[in-house]
Design a protein around this motif. Sequence first.
Motif, short mmCIF file in Angstrom:
data_model
loop_
_atom_site.label_atom_id
_atom_site.label_comp_id
_atom_site.label_asym_id
_atom_site.label_seq_id
_atom_site.Cartn_x
_atom_site.Cartn_y
_atom_site.Cartn_z
N ALA A 66 2.43 -14.06 4.66
CA ALA A 66 2.96 -13.77 3.59
C ALA A 66 2.90 -12.41 3.30
O ALA A 66 3.95 -11.91 2.92
CB ALA A 66 2.86 -14.74 2.54
N VAL A 67 1.81 -11.76 3.26
CA VAL A 67 1.46 -10.62 2.79
C VAL A 67 1.96 -9.57 3.79
O VAL A 67 2.75 -8.58 3.47
CB VAL A 67 -0.24 -10.11 2.94
CG1 VAL A 67 -0.26 -8.65 2.82
CG2 VAL A 67 -0.79 -11.09 1.62
N ARG A 68 1.98 -9.82 5.23
CA ARG A 68 2.62 -9.01 6.16
C ARG A 68 4.17 -8.87 6.03
O ARG A 68 4.59 -7.91 6.15
CB ARG A 68 2.23 -9.27 7.58
CG ARG A 68 0.76 -9.30 8.00
CD ARG A 68 0.43 -9.65 9.48
NE ARG A 68 0.91 -10.70 9.96
CZ ARG A 68 0.31 -11.75 9.87
NH1 ARG A 68 -0.86 -11.86 9.47
NH2 ARG A 68 0.93 -12.93 10.61
N ILE A 69 4.80 -10.01 5.79
CA ILE A 69 6.19 -10.03 5.66
C ILE A 69 6.48 -9.29 4.43
O ILE A 69 7.52 -8.49 4.38
CB ILE A 69 6.72 -11.47 5.61
CG1 ILE A 69 6.10 -12.06 6.80
CG2 ILE A 69 8.10 -11.60 5.16
CD1 ILE A 69 6.59 -13.69 6.91
N ALA A 70 5.92 -9.68 3.14
CA ALA A 70 6.13 -9.06 1.95
C ALA A 70 5.94 -7.51 2.04
O ALA A 70 6.57 -6.75 1.19
CB ALA A 70 5.33 -9.60 0.85
N THR A 71 5.02 -6.95 2.46
CA THR A 71 4.86 -5.34 2.83
C THR A 71 5.30 -4.64 3.91
O THR A 71 5.10 -3.73 4.32
CB THR A 71 3.31 -5.27 2.66
OG1 THR A 71 2.78 -6.06 3.90
CG2 THR A 71 2.78 -5.94 1.54
N LEU A 181 4.68 -6.02 -8.27
CA LEU A 181 5.04 -7.16 -7.17
C LEU A 181 6.33 -7.21 -6.91
O LEU A 181 6.71 -7.56 -5.61
CB LEU A 181 4.43 -8.55 -7.98
CG LEU A 181 4.47 -9.70 -7.04
CD1 LEU A 181 3.55 -9.45 -5.83
CD2 LEU A 181 3.97 -11.09 -7.54
N LYS A 182 7.26 -6.98 -7.84
CA LYS A 182 8.50 -6.83 -7.62
C LYS A 182 9.11 -5.96 -6.32
O LYS A 182 10.12 -6.06 -5.87
CB LYS A 182 9.36 -6.89 -8.73
CG LYS A 182 9.17 -5.68 -9.47
CD LYS A 182 9.91 -5.50 -10.82
CE LYS A 182 9.86 -4.43 -11.69
NZ LYS A 182 10.29 -4.27 -13.03
N ASP A 183 8.18 -4.94 -6.12
CA ASP A 183 8.65 -3.89 -5.38
C ASP A 183 8.54 -4.42 -3.85
O ASP A 183 9.09 -3.72 -2.94
CB ASP A 183 7.70 -2.54 -5.53
CG ASP A 183 7.73 -1.97 -6.85
OD1 ASP A 183 8.89 -2.03 -7.34
OD2 ASP A 183 6.96 -1.37 -7.27
N ASP A 206 5.98 -8.03 -12.56
CA ASP A 206 5.62 -6.73 -13.17
C ASP A 206 4.17 -6.58 -12.91
O ASP A 206 3.69 -5.52 -13.31
CB ASP A 206 5.75 -6.56 -14.65
CG ASP A 206 7.53 -6.66 -14.73
OD1 ASP A 206 8.16 -6.27 -13.99
OD2 ASP A 206 7.87 -7.10 -15.92
N GLU A 207 3.45 -7.38 -12.38
CA GLU A 207 2.00 -7.27 -12.12
C GLU A 207 1.69 -5.95 -11.13
O GLU A 207 2.36 -5.73 -10.30
CB GLU A 207 1.24 -8.62 -11.38
CG GLU A 207 0.05 -8.42 -11.42
CD GLU A 207 -1.01 -8.68 -12.62
OE1 GLU A 207 -1.87 -8.01 -12.87
OE2 GLU A 207 -0.59 -9.66 -13.52
N LYS A 208 0.67 -5.22 -11.64
CA LYS A 208 0.45 -4.13 -10.97
C LYS A 208 -0.37 -4.64 -9.50
O LYS A 208 -1.39 -5.37 -9.76
CB LYS A 208 -0.69 -3.08 -11.72
CG LYS A 208 0.17 -2.20 -12.71
CD LYS A 208 -0.67 -1.18 -13.13
CE LYS A 208 -1.96 -1.61 -13.92
NZ LYS A 208 -2.74 -0.71 -14.58
N VAL A 209 -0.04 -4.09 -8.43
CA VAL A 209 -0.67 -4.61 -7.15
C VAL A 209 -0.81 -3.16 -6.45
O VAL A 209 -0.13 -2.17 -6.30
CB VAL A 209 0.17 -5.51 -6.38
CG1 VAL A 209 0.21 -6.88 -7.24
CG2 VAL A 209 1.52 -5.14 -6.27
N SER A 213 -1.09 -2.13 3.29
CA SER A 213 -0.01 -1.27 3.84
C SER A 213 0.12 -0.01 3.04
O SER A 213 0.24 1.07 3.65
CB SER A 213 1.16 -1.89 4.02
OG SER A 213 1.83 -2.47 2.61
N ASN A 214 -0.10 0.09 1.65
CA ASN A 214 -0.06 1.24 0.83
C ASN A 214 -1.16 1.89 1.20
O ASN A 214 -1.18 3.29 1.22
CB ASN A 214 -0.04 0.77 -0.76
CG ASN A 214 1.05 -0.11 -0.88
OD1 ASN A 214 0.73 -1.14 -1.84
ND2 ASN A 214 2.27 0.00 -0.38
#
Length: 228
Positions: A66-71, A181-183, A206-209, A213-214
Motif C-alpha cells: 500500500a505504501v508503494r502504491i500510495a507513494t 497524508l492527503k498528498d 491533514d497528518e504530517k507524514v 520515496s520522499n
Amino acid sequence: MKKQKYLFLGITFLLSFGLALFVAMSVFPNNPFSKTKAAKTESAIQSKLKNGDIIFQTSQSPQCEAVRIATNSKFSHCGIIYDLDGKWFVFEAVQPVKLTPFDEWIQHGKDNKYVIKRLKNADQVLTPVVVQKMQNYSQQFDGKEYDAYFEWTDNKIYCSELVWKIYKNAAGIELCKLKELKDFNLSDERVQKILKERYGNDIPLDEKVVAPSNLVDSDLLKTIIDNY
C-alpha cells in the motif's frame, strides 16, 4: 610397474578429492568453500559505507504494498546506517525500533535488493561530533513500538519518520519537506483497504507524514550503491 601403480593411485586420489569437494559444496551450502566469493563481495560493499548513510529496500507485506502504491515508488522501508564497534548496523523502525546487522537487514528485503544514499556534502557535514549526536539522539527511540498509524509524534515511530527526525533534530538537516497524508495516492482499493483497517471512517488526511520515496528523492542525497 610400480610407477604406473603410484600414478594410478595418485589420479584416483585427485578424482576422489575433487568429487568429495563438489558434493560438499553442493550438499552443504554453509561449507566455507562456498562462502569465499560472497564474503569478499560483502566486504567490498561494507568498505563503501559511512556513518549516516540511508538505506532503502522493498519490504513484502500488504501494508508495504500500500505504501508503494500510495507513494508511486518501489521503496517501502528505510533505515540509517551506523558503525558500532567496527560492525555495520541499520537503525530501523520495525516492531520494535532496533539495530539490525547490515547483512541481515538486506536479507529482509525483496530479492535482497537495496539502494544506499548519502549526503552530497557528508564529508564536511557529518563530522565525528555530529555523527555522535545522531547516535545519541537515536537512543531515545530504541525499543519503541512501530507506528502503524503514521502519527507525527515520538510516542511511536515509523521508518522514514525515524530517519527524518534523526537528521533534522540531531544534525540540523531537513532532508525533504514534510507532506500531508492527503498528498499521496489514496484512491487505489489496496490503499483504501489499509486505511479502512487503520482509521475506520476517520482518516487523518491533514497528518504530517514523510515517506521513504520522499527521502530517496531528496536533492541533498547522492546514490552510493544501487543494486536494483
